[in-house]
Design a protein around this motif. Structure first.
Motif, mmCIF file in Angstrom:
data_model
loop_
_atom_site.group_PDB
_atom_site.id
_atom_site.type_symbol
_atom_site.label_atom_id
_atom_site.label_comp_id
_atom_site.label_asym_id
_atom_site.label_seq_id
_atom_site.Cartn_x
_atom_site.Cartn_y
_atom_site.Cartn_z
ATOM 1 N N ARG A 54 33.309 -37.811 -5.501
ATOM 2 C CA ARG A 54 33.366 -36.694 -6.444
ATOM 3 C C ARG A 54 34.760 -36.548 -7.048
ATOM 4 N NH1 ARG A 54 31.214 -33.615 -3.000
ATOM 5 N NH2 ARG A 54 32.848 -32.123 -2.491
ATOM 6 N N GLN B 274 35.857 -37.512 -11.073
ATOM 7 C CA GLN B 274 36.410 -36.439 -11.905
ATOM 8 C C GLN B 274 37.846 -36.736 -12.323
ATOM 9 O OE1 GLN B 274 35.027 -32.191 -11.008
ATOM 10 N NE2 GLN B 274 34.639 -33.214 -9.059
ATOM 11 N N GLU C 280 26.282 -37.063 -6.361
ATOM 12 C CA GLU C 280 27.562 -36.422 -6.678
ATOM 13 C C GLU C 280 27.741 -36.242 -8.183
ATOM 14 O OE1 GLU C 280 29.355 -34.906 -4.377
ATOM 15 O OE2 GLU C 280 27.736 -35.619 -3.083
ATOM 16 N N ILE D 63 28.573 -32.759 -9.893
ATOM 17 C CA ILE D 63 29.657 -32.572 -10.869
ATOM 18 C C ILE D 63 29.119 -31.896 -12.125
ATOM 19 C CG2 ILE D 63 31.266 -33.773 -12.415
ATOM 20 C CD1 ILE D 63 31.502 -35.932 -10.178
ATOM 21 N N GLU E 88 28.656 -28.304 -11.439
ATOM 22 C CA GLU E 88 29.907 -27.566 -11.264
ATOM 23 C C GLU E 88 30.651 -27.342 -12.575
ATOM 24 O OE1 GLU E 88 31.024 -28.881 -6.652
ATOM 25 O OE2 GLU E 88 32.129 -29.742 -8.351
ATOM 26 N N TYR F 48 32.638 -38.375 -18.092
ATOM 27 C CA TYR F 48 32.180 -38.511 -16.718
ATOM 28 C C TYR F 48 31.345 -39.763 -16.487
ATOM 29 C CZ TYR F 48 33.871 -33.757 -16.220
ATOM 30 O OH TYR F 48 34.672 -32.648 -16.203
#
Length: 568
Positions: free
Chosen positions: A445, A449, A511, A515, A518, A529
């Motif tokens: 993760r 990011q 994950e 992401i 989130e 991403y």
């Protein structure tokens, strides 16, 4: 904007209509033209950088070849260790040049990228030193690099300001500011937007050369008081690399006519091979040194990289590889003993925590961890330490001041002679701990990011209450790679499952979904991403470990413009 190859196919008479940089013979600028950048990329400044490149490029190439040979030895079962050929340097009674009074007190240093507002806030933060970073905290886009040079020039002259329209606030420097250090990129990184004699320039020579050329005269006015310029030097693996830097410094001083030893530098000991070369590194830089620093995050990354073909040296979860691990504590103790014996600063490592504004209880717990870590450092004998956020500075300053009193440093008071007994085995001891599914997920993760942010021009990213940069992202990458290569068993959470490609593929999918949840679907779709996921996943499952994540990702941020050099 067009690719550089397209530009080369443009007829010469059409190319001449482009506005471009005025460059010396053999220099080609392939980045976007900007009038502000042109003031930094003046003909004289480029001639200065080109002179450094031409004099030292073969030395740099040889040093990089030596790195490859060393890696082959380690991959074939060899271990790094102290060099018998330089025993006389380690046992000699020499010392480095006296520390300039201006940087005698370095008890708290803050680091961050060369972004304009960040520079002002960091210099005003109350820290003793601000390390302006062209390396791990910066995504080296053309825009970031050139604006960073402009920002630093304005900071050195004292004219820097920033108008934040969103907050209706103007930021300016206080009367008292931190001392400015600058960290150029490592030897291995090219600058693909500047070609010298047909090949990309060495990134660190561009960073150092442009900054030094435009600012040495400002420092020269303060020369008698020892005001620098000051640098941090990253990613070294051997003293031969320190020798190159020393020769660069001497050459730069000679070219502009200032005293030998005017330039001072601190070397980050952040690779495993370099811990066995600390005396030798200081010896090579003895006229230009103000110490060594425990670059602990990169050091953990380097441990995995050095032992990538050693299945008996697998790391536990990254959160368990702290300074209380025997090999990490030994590294810190030996660094303190080495530096103080040679009369220079022994700097501690980075506190990566950031204030947790929406959870006072969690914030208090995080601050207690920071204080505990810094108390360990100052009691061990470190002369100062790093912070990633201004909010940490008061607490860290209090810890160091309470334990150092009114002394500027501990160079004379803490010698750590017992560290002379540390052996190669102490410095190489395998870290202990467990491996968990949560660590695999967190690595994935964080890694994705960070790369996504880096691809869009941000090199320092707050994630899960920590400030992540390239060093911490590298730990995430190489730990995943190591666990996948040897199909380690996750033994810390009762699962007992092996880390296979199939498992990792599922973790990546899950994950990525987390992401997206989130950050929000709109931001996720607009961001990088998916591209970052491809890069990070490819690096983790590669048969051979790439030396640096950023070398692969760099190709994605290089943008060529036709209106570069005017001499065609």
């Amino acid at each position: 904007m067009v690719g550089f190859e397209t530009f080369l196919e443009t007829p010469l008479k059409e190319r001449k209509s482009f506005v471009g940089y005025d460059v010396p013979e053999g220099v080609d600028i392939r980045g976007r033209y900007d009038a502000g950048f042109a003031r930094i990329l003046s003909k004289d400044a480029l001639q200065f950088v080109a002179g450094l490149q031409r004099e030292f490029r073969n030395h740099i190439k040889y040093a990089m070849e030596c790195r490859i040979e060393a890696k082959m030895r380690y991959n074939n079962g060899g271990l790094p260790g102290f060099d018998p050929a330089t025993k006389n340097v380690r046992e000699g009674e020499w010392v480095c040049a006296a520390v300039p009074p201006a940087v005698a007190d370095r008890r708290v240093e803050i680091t961050g990228p060369v972004e304009r507002k960040m520079i002002i806030n960091a210099l005003n933060s109350g820290a003793k030193v601000f390390m302006a970073d062209f390396e791990d905290a910066l995504s080296p886009t053309w825009e970031n690099l050139m604006r960073g040079q402009i920002n630093l020039k304005d900071a050195v002259s004292g004219t820097i300001s920033f108008n934040d329209k969103a907050r209706n606030r103007t930021y300016k420097l206080n009367e008292q500011t931190a001392k400015l250090f600058v960290r150029p990129r490592g030897w291995h990184l090219p600058e693909a937007h500047i070609f010298i004699d047909g090949e990309p320039a060495t990134g660190c020579l561009v960073d150092f050369g442009l900054y030094f050329f435009h600012n040495y005269s400002s420092f020269r006015k303060l020369q008698g008081q020892g005001y620098g310029p000051f640098f941090y030097l990253p990613k070294m693996e051997h003293s031969r690399e320190a020798r190159i830097w020393n020769n660069v410094f001497e050459r730069a001083e000679k070219m502009v006519g200032i005293e030998n030893g005017s330039i001072r530098s601190t070397v980050l000991i952040e690779t495993l091979p370099a811990v066995f070369q600390m005396d030798e590194i200081l010896y090579e830089l003895r006229d230009h040194s103000v110490g060594l620093n425990c670059g602990r995050w990169d050091y953990i990354f380097s441990y995995v990289k050095t032992f990538q073909e050693h299945p008996d040296r697998l790391l536990p979860d990254r959160v368990q590889v702290g300074m209380t691990q025997h090999f990490m504590r030994s590294y810190s103790d030996l660094l303190i003993r080495t530096c103080h014996r040679r009369g220079v600063h022994a700097m501690g490592g980075m506190a990566a925590q950031i204030p947790i504004r929406d959870d006072p209880k969690a914030n208090e717990a995080a601050m207690e961890l920071v204080k505990k870590d810094k108390l360990r450092e100052v009691r061990a004998g470190h002369d100062g330490t790093w912070a990633a956020h201004p909010g940490l500075i008061p607490a860290i300053m209090e810890v160091f001041t309470n334990n150092m009193g009114n002394k500027a440093n501990q160079i004379e008071s803490v010698k750590r002679e017992e560290a002379a007994l540390l052996t190669e085995e102490d410095l190489l001891q395998i870290p202990r701990g467990v491996r968990t599914m949560e660590a695999l997920r967190l690595n994935t993760r964080v890694g994705i990011q960070y790369v996504a942010a880096w691809l869009t021009g941000t090199g320092s990213v707050p994630l899960y209450n920590l400030m992540e940069d390239a060093a911490t992202a590298e730990i995430s990458r190489v730990q995943n790679w190591q666990w996948l290569k040897y199909e380690v068993e996750l033994n810390g959470d009762g699962l007992g499952v092996k880390v296979t490609r199939c498992l990792f593929g599922r973790v990546v999918e899950e994950e990525m979904a987390r992401i997206e949840k989130e950050v929000g679907k709109e931001k996720f779709n607009k961001g990088m991403y998916k591209e970052a996921c491809k890069i990070f996943k490819r690096q983790c499952i590669a048969p051979k470990l790439d030396d640096f994540l950023t070398l692969d990702a760099y190709n994605h941020i290089v943008v060529y413009h036709p209106s570069g050099s005017s001499k065609l």
